[in-house]
Design a protein around this motif. Structure first.
Motif, mmCIF file in Angstrom:
data_model
loop_
_atom_site.group_PDB
_atom_site.id
_atom_site.type_symbol
_atom_site.label_atom_id
_atom_site.label_comp_id
_atom_site.label_asym_id
_atom_site.label_seq_id
_atom_site.Cartn_x
_atom_site.Cartn_y
_atom_site.Cartn_z
ATOM 1 N N ASP A 28 0.804 -1.220 0.000
ATOM 2 C CA ASP A 28 0.000 0.000 0.000
ATOM 3 C C ASP A 28 0.839 1.273 0.000
ATOM 4 N N GLY A 29 2.153 1.138 0.135
ATOM 5 C CA GLY A 29 3.013 2.309 0.093
ATOM 6 C C GLY A 29 2.994 3.126 1.370
ATOM 7 N N CYS A 30 2.728 2.476 2.496
ATOM 8 C CA CYS A 30 2.684 3.223 3.762
ATOM 9 C C CYS A 30 4.078 3.531 4.287
ATOM 10 N N GLY A 31 5.052 2.684 3.975
ATOM 11 C CA GLY A 31 6.421 2.889 4.425
ATOM 12 C C GLY A 31 6.688 2.445 5.853
ATOM 13 N N ARG A 32 5.688 1.970 6.564
ATOM 14 C CA ARG A 32 5.883 1.584 7.967
ATOM 15 C C ARG A 32 6.865 0.427 8.124
ATOM 16 N N CYS A 33 6.852 -0.515 7.211
ATOM 17 C CA CYS A 33 7.761 -1.659 7.356
ATOM 18 C C CYS A 33 9.211 -1.251 7.151
ATOM 19 N N CYS A 34 9.455 -0.063 6.615
ATOM 20 C CA CYS A 34 10.811 0.419 6.368
ATOM 21 C C CYS A 34 11.349 1.254 7.522
#
Length: 158
Positions: A28-34
């Motif tokens: 989804d492009g949230c970036g949280r996993c990064c």
């Protein structure tokens, strides 16, 4: 044709049955996993930080060098169906996690809304909430612990 032919692929297929493009589109492009995470070795508890991987584009919340990311960040976790089911730290809003748990995607996911910006409009993404890990000592990561990456403001809305 059966009812599943009218269902979106993420409801009709398991993670294992998805094509490469389908799998990639689930992000989804949230970036949280990064975001960098700290793990308590005794309890396994995860503490999130607002320190982003050096490759995370803070505006788009996408990897700035996705195809070659392992050259720069060797410990970047490669998501696959087995890994998704094992990782305790995937955000509760993560599409990979939702599908693995047999749940549907949220309204703000681009595959539902048709707009890749709704993840940001809904306040799910890391946009504007992170700083780069570059130049930060691991000993100082504790100073950057935040709660929001592990939260799910839409818990009952899926």
């Amino acid at each position: 044709m059966g009812e599943s032919s009218n269902m979106p692929f993420w409801r009709a297929k398991s993670l294992e049955a998805m094509s490469g493009p389908e799998w990639e589109s689930l992000c989804d492009g949230c970036g949280r996993c990064c975001l960098n995470k700290l793990e308590d070795w005794d309890t396994g508890e995860i503490a999130w930080t607002n320190l982003a991987c050096q490759l995370l584009d803070g505006q788009s919340c996408r990897c700035s060098d996705y195809e070659n990311r392992h050259a720069t960040v060797p410990d970047c976790v490669q998501l696959d169906p087995a890994t998704v089911r094992q990782l305790s730290w995937l955000p509760a809003t993560c599409a990979y996690r939702l599908v693995a748990e047999g749940r549907d995607l949220y309204w703000w996911h681009h595959l539902v809304s048709g707009d890749p910006d709704t993840v940001h409009q809904a306040g799910i993404s890391a946009r504007g909430r992170t700083i780069s890990e570059l130049g930060k000592d691991v000993e100082d990561y504790e100073d950057h612990i935040v709660e929001w990456p592990g939260e799910n403001p839409f818990e009952d809305a899926a």
